[in-house]
Design a protein around this motif. Structure first.
Motif, PDB file in Angstrom:
ATOM      1  N   ARG A 178       0.845  -1.186   0.000  1.00  0.00           N
ATOM      2  CA  ARG A 178       0.000   0.000   0.000  1.00  0.00           C
ATOM      3  C   ARG A 178       0.879   1.234   0.000  1.00  0.00           C
ATOM      4  N   PHE A 179       0.438   2.296  -0.666  1.00  0.00           N
ATOM      5  CA  PHE A 179       1.228   3.536  -0.699  1.00  0.00           C
ATOM      6  C   PHE A 179       0.338   4.693  -0.295  1.00  0.00           C
ATOM      7  N   ARG A 180       0.985   5.742   0.215  1.00  0.00           N
ATOM      8  CA  ARG A 180       0.218   6.901   0.658  1.00  0.00           C
ATOM      9  C   ARG A 180       0.822   8.182   0.076  1.00  0.00           C
ATOM     10  N   VAL A 181      -0.038   9.078  -0.394  1.00  0.00           N
ATOM     11  CA  VAL A 181       0.368  10.412  -0.830  1.00  0.00           C
ATOM     12  C   VAL A 181      -0.527  11.376  -0.085  1.00  0.00           C
ATOM     13  N   GLY A 182       0.046  12.165   0.832  1.00  0.00           N
ATOM     14  CA  GLY A 182      -0.809  12.941   1.716  1.00  0.00           C
ATOM     15  C   GLY A 182      -1.715  11.977   2.455  1.00  0.00           C
ATOM     16  N   GLU A 183      -3.018  12.217   2.423  1.00  0.00           N
ATOM     17  CA  GLU A 183      -3.960  11.287   3.066  1.00  0.00           C
ATOM     18  C   GLU A 183      -4.664  10.385   2.057  1.00  0.00           C
ATOM     19  N   LEU A 184      -4.127  10.403   0.847  1.00  0.00           N
ATOM     20  CA  LEU A 184      -4.622   9.520  -0.211  1.00  0.00           C
ATOM     21  C   LEU A 184      -3.925   8.178  -0.069  1.00  0.00           C
ATOM     22  N   GLU A 185      -4.681   7.085  -0.116  1.00  0.00           N
ATOM     23  CA  GLU A 185      -4.058   5.775   0.017  1.00  0.00           C
ATOM     24  C   GLU A 185      -4.309   4.956  -1.245  1.00  0.00           C
ATOM     25  N   LEU A 186      -3.262   4.293  -1.722  1.00  0.00           N
ATOM     26  CA  LEU A 186      -3.336   3.539  -2.973  1.00  0.00           C
ATOM     27  C   LEU A 186      -3.043   2.074  -2.683  1.00  0.00           C
ATOM     28  N   SER A 187      -3.938   1.183  -3.115  1.00  0.00           N
ATOM     29  CA  SER A 187      -3.714  -0.245  -2.902  1.00  0.00           C
ATOM     30  C   SER A 187      -4.170  -0.991  -4.149  1.00  0.00           C
ATOM     31  N   ARG A 188      -3.689  -2.231  -4.311  1.00  0.00           N
ATOM     32  CA  ARG A 188      -4.174  -3.025  -5.447  1.00  0.00           C
ATOM     33  C   ARG A 188      -4.425  -4.462  -5.011  1.00  0.00           C
ATOM     34  N   ASP A 189      -5.313  -5.112  -5.737  1.00  0.00           N
ATOM     35  CA  ASP A 189      -5.556  -6.538  -5.517  1.00  0.00           C
ATOM     36  C   ASP A 189      -5.376  -7.259  -6.852  1.00  0.00           C
ATOM     37  N   GLU A 190      -5.975  -8.418  -7.013  1.00  0.00           N
ATOM     38  CA  GLU A 190      -5.742  -9.231  -8.211  1.00  0.00           C
ATOM     39  C   GLU A 190      -6.167  -8.519  -9.494  1.00  0.00           C
ATOM     40  N   TYR A 191      -7.242  -7.741  -9.437  1.00  0.00           N
ATOM     41  CA  TYR A 191      -7.781  -7.086 -10.637  1.00  0.00           C
ATOM     42  C   TYR A 191      -7.770  -5.553 -10.591  1.00  0.00           C
ATOM     43  N   PHE A 192      -7.835  -4.978  -9.389  1.00  0.00           N
ATOM     44  CA  PHE A 192      -8.148  -3.549  -9.294  1.00  0.00           C
ATOM     45  C   PHE A 192      -7.130  -2.749  -8.495  1.00  0.00           C
ATOM     46  N   ALA A 193      -7.048  -1.460  -8.835  1.00  0.00           N
ATOM     47  CA  ALA A 193      -6.356  -0.490  -7.987  1.00  0.00           C
ATOM     48  C   ALA A 193      -7.440   0.277  -7.233  1.00  0.00           C
ATOM     49  N   HIS A 194      -7.174   0.588  -5.967  1.00  0.00           N
ATOM     50  CA  HIS A 194      -8.140   1.309  -5.146  1.00  0.00           C
ATOM     51  C   HIS A 194      -7.492   2.584  -4.620  1.00  0.00           C
ATOM     52  N   VAL A 195      -8.231   3.684  -4.755  1.00  0.00           N
ATOM     53  CA  VAL A 195      -7.779   4.971  -4.246  1.00  0.00           C
ATOM     54  C   VAL A 195      -8.740   5.352  -3.130  1.00  0.00           C
ATOM     55  N   THR A 196      -8.243   5.630  -1.931  1.00  0.00           N
ATOM     56  CA  THR A 196      -9.158   6.069  -0.866  1.00  0.00           C
ATOM     57  C   THR A 196      -8.676   7.391  -0.301  1.00  0.00           C
ATOM     58  N   TRP A 197      -9.617   8.197   0.163  1.00  0.00           N
ATOM     59  CA  TRP A 197      -9.273   9.516   0.713  1.00  0.00           C
ATOM     60  C   TRP A 197     -10.294   9.900   1.785  1.00  0.00           C
ATOM     61  N   PRO A 198      -9.886  10.816   2.669  1.00  0.00           N
ATOM     62  CA  PRO A 198     -10.775  11.174   3.769  1.00  0.00           C
ATOM     63  C   PRO A 198     -11.879  12.135   3.327  1.00  0.00           C
ATOM     64  N   SER A 199     -13.037  11.987   3.904  1.00  0.00           N
ATOM     65  CA  SER A 199     -14.085  13.005   3.723  1.00  0.00           C
ATOM     66  C   SER A 199     -14.850  13.082   5.036  1.00  0.00           C
ATOM     67  N   ARG A 200     -15.760  14.015   5.129  1.00  0.00           N
ATOM     68  CA  ARG A 200     -16.453  14.229   6.414  1.00  0.00           C
ATOM     69  C   ARG A 200     -17.147  12.972   6.925  1.00  0.00           C
ATOM     70  N   GLY A 201     -17.721  12.187   5.995  1.00  0.00           N
ATOM     71  CA  GLY A 201     -18.480  11.006   6.419  1.00  0.00           C
ATOM     72  C   GLY A 201     -17.642   9.745   6.536  1.00  0.00           C
ATOM     73  N   GLY A 202     -16.334   9.865   6.472  1.00  0.00           N
ATOM     74  CA  GLY A 202     -15.473   8.674   6.490  1.00  0.00           C
ATOM     75  C   GLY A 202     -14.706   8.577   5.182  1.00  0.00           C
ATOM     76  N   ARG A 203     -13.890   7.555   5.020  1.00  0.00           N
ATOM     77  CA  ARG A 203     -13.049   7.468   3.819  1.00  0.00           C
ATOM     78  C   ARG A 203     -13.882   7.063   2.593  1.00  0.00           C
ATOM     79  N   LEU A 204     -13.591   7.699   1.467  1.00  0.00           N
ATOM     80  CA  LEU A 204     -14.231   7.348   0.204  1.00  0.00           C
ATOM     81  C   LEU A 204     -13.267   6.509  -0.618  1.00  0.00           C
ATOM     82  N   THR A 205     -13.816   5.640  -1.468  1.00  0.00           N
ATOM     83  CA  THR A 205     -12.982   4.745  -2.285  1.00  0.00           C
ATOM     84  C   THR A 205     -13.363   4.876  -3.748  1.00  0.00           C
ATOM     85  N   HIS A 206     -12.353   4.904  -4.594  1.00  0.00           N
ATOM     86  CA  HIS A 206     -12.563   4.834  -6.045  1.00  0.00           C
ATOM     87  C   HIS A 206     -11.755   3.649  -6.565  1.00  0.00           C
ATOM     88  N   THR A 207     -12.357   2.867  -7.441  1.00  0.00           N
ATOM     89  CA  THR A 207     -11.721   1.647  -7.941  1.00  0.00           C
ATOM     90  C   THR A 207     -11.561   1.725  -9.451  1.00  0.00           C
TER      91      THR A 207
END
Ligand code: PHB
Ligand code: FE
Length: 339
Positions: free
Chosen positions: A21-50
């Motif tokens: 897993r890698f982090r840029v600021g509070e952005l977190e980048l991870s990958r699994d078998e098929y996808f890369a996932h980008v998560t970031w903080p927001s007021r309601g909790g972390r959001l994820t984009h795949t």
């Protein structure tokens, strides 16, 4: 939510698919078998984009090799980078109204060397042995799929080719050849490999230079990767072989020109900030087009084709466009009017 935080690479244990897993600021980048996932903080909790891991890797390869390029590199409509020359912005949702209108987007701005180091490490870790994110999909296969299996350091450490004045000049970058390890690509087997004869007037032998540029591009071992073939001040002629889909949507912070050297590329042109479709441009061999400074563009090449990208590397241009001193399109330049 704009943040200006220093990057921290997470040196934790790999995820269950074996990738770090890698982090840029509070952005977190991870990958699994098929996808890369980008998560970031927001007021309601972390959001994820795949997004698909191959899409992510092909885009990241260009960011690393191009030093983040001019302006914006959209990995897809949600995630991307913006070169601030000395610093790099990583954005999630910034150009998507659904996120931005709710203040649910995120921007991390980090020093260029931190950004580059993190992206290099990520690319090395996430690219499996045998998979090459710089070549056409038909030439590298599906090795990006599945849990982590080795790495491909030689492939992911390729840099954008460049030259001081012109390729092939004594002491400058060489023209590609078999001896250099660059064979003619399968799609360009019919491209003549001869070299021009140079007949200079006595006394001008060292002032004249000519090459077979088609032969040079026929031997490109990467796709969608403009390498500098000649330099005149800030004017750069960059040639590239294009096959399948341009791995990023690029938005310039300046005008650039395309000269289609062979075959055909279809360009999808969208508004830089909203992504709204603006035009479809089909360029055939011999066609020339200027790309405005306020759009994103992505190319589609059904057959491997040759493109010359004419870049203006003047470092003052982004500011001049941003301040509105220069109009964003050539038409307005020619007419002398403001948009
Ligand atoms: C561009 O952004 O203009 C561009 C990038 C890569 C290419 C061609 C064009 O291969
Ligand atoms: Fe561009």
């Amino acid at each position: 939510m704009a943040r200006h935080l220093l990057n921290v690479t997470l040196r934790n244990a790999p995820d269950d698919a074996g990738y770090r897993r890698f982090r840029v600021g509070e952005l977190e980048l991870s990958r699994d078998e098929y996808f890369a996932h980008v998560t970031w903080p927001s007021r309601g909790g972390r959001l994820t984009h795949t997004l698909p891991a191959d899409v992510f890797l092909r885009a990241m390869m260009r960011c690393v090799a191009w030093d983040f390029f001019y302006g914006w590199v959209y990995f897809d409509d949600v995630f991307g980078t913006r070169n601030l020359y000395g610093r790099v912005q990583f954005y999630a949702g910034l150009y998507v109204a659904t996120y931005r209108d709710r203040n649910a987007h995120y921007v991390a701005t980090v020093p260029r060397d931190v950004a580059l180091r993190t992206c290099r490490e990520l690319l090395l870790d996430w690219t499996n042995a045998g998979y090459d994110p710089f070549v056409a999909p038909a030439e590298t296969g599906l090795g990006w799929i599945g849990p982590k299996r080795g790495s491909n350091q030689a492939a992911v450490e390729r840099r954008r080719g460049t030259c001081r004045r012109m390729i092939g000049l004594p002491g400058d970058a060489p023209i590609r050849s078999d001896e250099q390890g660059f064979t003619v690509n399968r799609a360009f087997a019919d491209v003549p490999q001869d070299a021009p004869e140079i007949h200079a007037e006595p006394g001008f032998e060292h002032a004249l230079h000519a090459i077979n540029l088609f032969a040079h591009v026929s031997r490109a071992d990467t796709t969608w990767n403009p390498s500098v073939s000649s330099v005149c001040g800030n004017s750069l002629f960059c040639t590239t072989a294009e096959e399948y889909l341009m791995p990023v949507k690029h938005a310039n912070d300046r005008i650039e020109w395309f000269l289609q050297l062979s075959d055909q590329i279809e360009w999808k042109i969208e508004d830089r900030d909203t992504g709204e479709l603006r035009a479809r441009v089909v360029m055939r061999a011999g066609d020339v087009a200027a790309m405005p400074a306020d759009i994103r563009h992505q190319g589609f090449a059904r057959k491997r084709s040759m493109l010359l990208v004419w870049e203006n590397a003047d470092p003052a241009l982004p500011e001049a466009y941003a301040r509105g001193e220069l109009p964003p399109s050539m038409r307005e330049h020619v007419q002398g009017g403001q948009p």
